[in-house]
Design an enzyme around this catalytic site. Structure first.
Site, PDB file in Angstrom:
ATOM      1  N   ASP A  67     -17.928 -19.276 -32.528  1.00  0.00           N
ATOM      2  CA  ASP A  67     -18.850 -18.733 -33.534  1.00  0.00           C
ATOM      3  C   ASP A  67     -20.265 -19.270 -33.331  1.00  0.00           C
ATOM      4  O   ASP A  67     -20.424 -20.404 -32.887  1.00  0.00           O
ATOM      5  CB  ASP A  67     -18.397 -19.191 -34.921  1.00  0.00           C
ATOM      6  CG  ASP A  67     -17.725 -18.086 -35.708  1.00  0.00           C
ATOM      7  OD1 ASP A  67     -17.463 -17.017 -35.128  1.00  0.00           O
ATOM      8  OD2 ASP A  67     -17.455 -18.298 -36.893  1.00  0.00           O
ATOM      9  N   TYR A  69     -23.448 -21.079 -35.001  1.00  0.00           N
ATOM     10  CA  TYR A  69     -23.554 -22.003 -36.130  1.00  0.00           C
ATOM     11  C   TYR A  69     -23.812 -21.202 -37.405  1.00  0.00           C
ATOM     12  O   TYR A  69     -24.543 -20.220 -37.394  1.00  0.00           O
ATOM     13  CB  TYR A  69     -24.691 -22.991 -35.910  1.00  0.00           C
ATOM     14  CG  TYR A  69     -24.478 -23.934 -34.739  1.00  0.00           C
ATOM     15  CD1 TYR A  69     -23.364 -24.756 -34.669  1.00  0.00           C
ATOM     16  CD2 TYR A  69     -25.419 -24.011 -33.714  1.00  0.00           C
ATOM     17  CE1 TYR A  69     -23.183 -25.637 -33.601  1.00  0.00           C
ATOM     18  CE2 TYR A  69     -25.250 -24.888 -32.646  1.00  0.00           C
ATOM     19  CZ  TYR A  69     -24.125 -25.695 -32.597  1.00  0.00           C
ATOM     20  OH  TYR A  69     -23.956 -26.557 -31.549  1.00  0.00           O
ATOM     21  N   PHE A  80     -23.858 -23.507 -28.679  1.00  0.00           N
ATOM     22  CA  PHE A  80     -24.053 -24.956 -28.813  1.00  0.00           C
ATOM     23  C   PHE A  80     -25.504 -25.375 -29.061  1.00  0.00           C
ATOM     24  O   PHE A  80     -25.765 -26.521 -29.406  1.00  0.00           O
ATOM     25  CB  PHE A  80     -23.507 -25.715 -27.591  1.00  0.00           C
ATOM     26  CG  PHE A  80     -22.025 -25.596 -27.412  1.00  0.00           C
ATOM     27  CD1 PHE A  80     -21.156 -26.254 -28.277  1.00  0.00           C
ATOM     28  CD2 PHE A  80     -21.480 -24.820 -26.400  1.00  0.00           C
ATOM     29  CE1 PHE A  80     -19.781 -26.141 -28.124  1.00  0.00           C
ATOM     30  CE2 PHE A  80     -20.108 -24.700 -26.234  1.00  0.00           C
ATOM     31  CZ  PHE A  80     -19.256 -25.364 -27.104  1.00  0.00           C
ATOM     32  N   HIS A 189     -12.102 -29.265 -26.451  1.00  0.00           N
ATOM     33  CA  HIS A 189     -13.401 -28.885 -27.028  1.00  0.00           C
ATOM     34  C   HIS A 189     -14.197 -30.144 -27.377  1.00  0.00           C
ATOM     35  O   HIS A 189     -13.615 -31.183 -27.722  1.00  0.00           O
ATOM     36  CB  HIS A 189     -13.155 -28.056 -28.291  1.00  0.00           C
ATOM     37  CG  HIS A 189     -14.354 -27.318 -28.774  1.00  0.00           C
ATOM     38  ND1 HIS A 189     -15.284 -27.898 -29.620  1.00  0.00           N
ATOM     39  CD2 HIS A 189     -14.791 -26.064 -28.536  1.00  0.00           C
ATOM     40  CE1 HIS A 189     -16.235 -27.025 -29.873  1.00  0.00           C
ATOM     41  NE2 HIS A 189     -15.967 -25.897 -29.232  1.00  0.00           N
TER      42      HIS A 189
END
Length: 234
Positions: A67, A69, A80, A189
């Site tokens: 997704d 943020y 990211f 992750h």
């Protein structure tokens, strides 16, 4: 809103078949309705920032996020990444930790990763929009068909690409990638919930540069900024 009109021309040519598929106008209408009725991130003109900054022909690496943020001012279309002045999210802080441990690079104060994208890193999320403060809210809206098509298009490139798959969700995309031609770098992750279970110590950045060198590509300069004095420690 017509999503197609937001996509750069070079990418339109690569994924042209997607626009004729039934899901695409449905997705476009969904995003438009969400933006009319709710706060949606990233802003309309930044949904396809990854494609605007990284042309199809320039791709050497694909980093796959999930997704965007979902809090105010964070998402700007690169997985990211957050703009300068925005607090660095926990997953990116862990990416920076591993970058320091892997390559010995200093850690900057900001989380703005545009410099990576400009070097041929497609910084792709599997969903390109999200309703404010509701993670996963657009995950089943049709974006998954579109971003799978993007991964498949990158897989069709004749020159080797390094696909970076962090976490179980990203690793589910491995079947879309021809490993006889391309390279996959995968691990847990970088989120605080899983980074200690295989992300830390995985040395992805040196591996990526090694693969790029084998393919005749220049290494990535992983320092996100030239502000070498703007450092913090963890």
């Amino acid at each position: 809103m017509d999503l197609k009109e937001q996509i750069p021309d070079d990418w339109k040519m690569v994924i042209n078949e997607e626009f004729a598929k039934s899901y695409f106008p449905t997705l476009s209408s969904f995003v438009s309705d969400e933006m009319k009725n709710y706060q949606v991130f990233p802003p309309r003109d930044e949904i396809f920032s990854a494609f605007k900054l990284t042309s199809y022909d320039s791709i050497k690496v694909l980093i796959l996020g999930q997704d965007p943020y979902h809090d105010q001012g964070q998402a700007h279309g690169l997985c990211f990444s957050v703009r300068k002045g925005v607090k660095i999210p926990p997953s990116l802080r862990n990416i920076y930790k591993e970058l320091r441990n892997d390559l010995g690079l200093p850690i900057p104060l900001h989380g703005f990763l545009e410099n990576w994208a400009k070097q041929g890193i497609l910084m792709l999320n599997t969903s390109l929009t999200v309703r404010a403060h509701l993670p996963g809210s657009h995950a089943k809206s049709g974006w998954e068909y579109f971003t799978d098509a993007v991964i498949e298009a990158v897989n069709r490139k004749t020159s080797p690409v390094v696909f970076v798959l962090w976490g179980a969700s990203a690793m589910k995309k491995a079947p879309l990638i021809d490993e006889s031609k391309h390279h996959i770098v995968s691990s847990a992750h970088p989120s605080p919930l899983s980074a200690s279970r295989g992300f830390f110590g995985s040395r992805p950045f040196s591996k990526i540069n090694s693969f790029l060198g084998q393919g005749g590509h220049d290494a990535i300069d992983w320092c996100p900024a030239q502000e070498v004095n703007d450092l913090f420690s963890f």
